[in-house]
Motif scaffolding. Structure first.
Motif, PDB file in Angstrom:
ATOM      1  N   LEU A 120       0.770  -1.009  -0.174  1.00  0.00           N
ATOM      2  CA  LEU A 120       0.028  -0.102   0.045  1.00  0.00           C
ATOM      3  C   LEU A 120       0.911   1.303  -0.097  1.00  0.00           C
ATOM      4  CD1 LEU A 120      -3.063  -1.016   2.476  1.00  0.00           C
ATOM      5  CD2 LEU A 120      -3.113  -0.482  -0.111  1.00  0.00           C
ATOM      6  N   ALA A 123       0.537   3.973  -2.744  1.00  0.00           N
ATOM      7  CA  ALA A 123      -0.229   5.229  -2.707  1.00  0.00           C
ATOM      8  C   ALA A 123       0.284   6.279  -2.259  1.00  0.00           C
ATOM      9  CB  ALA A 123      -1.426   4.896  -1.748  1.00  0.00           C
ATOM     10  N   GLN A 124       1.625   6.292  -1.782  1.00  0.00           N
ATOM     11  CA  GLN A 124       2.270   7.587  -1.306  1.00  0.00           C
ATOM     12  C   GLN A 124       2.864   8.102  -2.422  1.00  0.00           C
ATOM     13  OE1 GLN A 124       4.853   6.837   2.031  1.00  0.00           O
ATOM     14  NE2 GLN A 124       3.098   5.606   3.149  1.00  0.00           N
ATOM     15  N   LEU A 155      -3.581   0.239  -6.465  1.00  0.00           N
ATOM     16  CA  LEU A 155      -3.357   0.526  -5.236  1.00  0.00           C
ATOM     17  C   LEU A 155      -2.876   2.236  -5.159  1.00  0.00           C
ATOM     18  CD1 LEU A 155      -1.509  -2.565  -3.799  1.00  0.00           C
ATOM     19  CD2 LEU A 155      -3.939  -1.720  -3.638  1.00  0.00           C
ATOM     20  N   CYS A 156      -2.527   2.457  -6.304  1.00  0.00           N
ATOM     21  CA  CYS A 156      -1.959   3.876  -6.491  1.00  0.00           C
ATOM     22  C   CYS A 156      -2.987   5.014  -6.186  1.00  0.00           C
ATOM     23  CB  CYS A 156      -1.397   4.359  -8.088  1.00  0.00           C
ATOM     24  SG  CYS A 156       0.085   3.188  -8.407  1.00  0.00           S
ATOM     25  N   ARG A 157      -2.738   6.207  -5.688  1.00  0.00           N
ATOM     26  CA  ARG A 157      -3.754   7.212  -5.523  1.00  0.00           C
ATOM     27  C   ARG A 157      -4.060   8.046  -6.671  1.00  0.00           C
ATOM     28  NH1 ARG A 157      -1.653  12.247  -5.875  1.00  0.00           N
ATOM     29  NH2 ARG A 157       0.553  12.517  -5.692  1.00  0.00           N
ATOM     30  N   ALA A 160      -1.998  10.201  -9.102  1.00  0.00           N
ATOM     31  CA  ALA A 160      -0.767   9.832  -9.200  1.00  0.00           C
ATOM     32  C   ALA A 160      -0.206   9.910 -10.671  1.00  0.00           C
ATOM     33  CB  ALA A 160      -0.402   8.530  -8.458  1.00  0.00           C
TER      34      ALA A 160
END
Length: 201
Positions: A120, A123-124, A155-157, A160
């Motif tokens: 996860l 996601a940052q 899972l990427c925000r 992004a």
């Protein structure tokens, strides 16, 4: 490979693209790798988190690419491959890139040493550099078929930057796609640098 609609199965595309890459002279690959690294400063800012990877074999780029990211004061995370008990690929874990601290891993890759960060953490990331054999102008990416990125990219925000790193002639009009495909927002090529793909415009 013709720049246009690409017909046939994904396996056929992979075979053709890999053969084309093997035919590229070593000096050309070196020049293109330097060009790719040279474009990073156009879109990576100090303090960014970038999920990157170490190119291997005939993949565009070189280890200098991740070193250049560190020079730009980015936090660089590199992928760690894992499999489930059934042998299926799992979403990538990540490790902070520390020069000289990589260890040998599966598939002849080098990976960060433990401790690793959970899947996860992607996601940052402000930017995710994604290996690809080709990408089309609508953001469909053709990878090697391992499945690791298929499980990781969801899972990427939102917002992004998802960047397929390819040679200039590996940006095509159309590739076959599946419902689970996560579209790339951008492509990065040696001659054109970073540019947005059509579905993001």
């Amino acid at each position: 490979m013709v720049d246009g609609v690409v017909a046939g199965s994904k396996a056929q595309h992979r075979q053709a693209l890999l053969a084309a890459r093997r035919a590229v002279p070593g000096a050309t690959r070196t020049d293109e790798a330097l060009a790719l690294a040279g474009h990073l400063g156009e879109f990576v800012a100090p303090g960014d988190t970038v999920c990157a990877y170490l190119p291997v074999g005939t993949e565009p780029g070189s280890p200098h690419l991740v070193d250049r990211l560190r020079e730009l004061s980015a936090r660089v995370l590199l992928p760690v491959t894992r499999f489930g008990g059934d042998g299926e690929p799992l979403a990538l874990m990540w490790g902070v890139y520390v020069p000289g601290a990589l260890v040998a891993a599966r598939f002849g890759l080098l990976e960060p040493a433990e401790p690793w960060l959970p899947s996860l953490v992607v996601a940052q990331a402000d930017t995710v550099l994604v290996p690809a054999l080709a990408v089309d102008r609508n953001g469909i990416r053709l990878g090697r078929g391992g499945g690791f990125y298929d499980r990781s990219l969801p899972l990427c925000r939102p917002g992004a930057r998802l960047v397929a790193v390819v040679r200039d002639d590996e940006v095509v009009d159309e590739l076959p796609s599946a419902a689970h495909d996560v579209r790339m927002t951008h492509a990065l090529t040696p001659a054109q640098g970073l540019f947005a793909l059509a579905h993001t415009l």
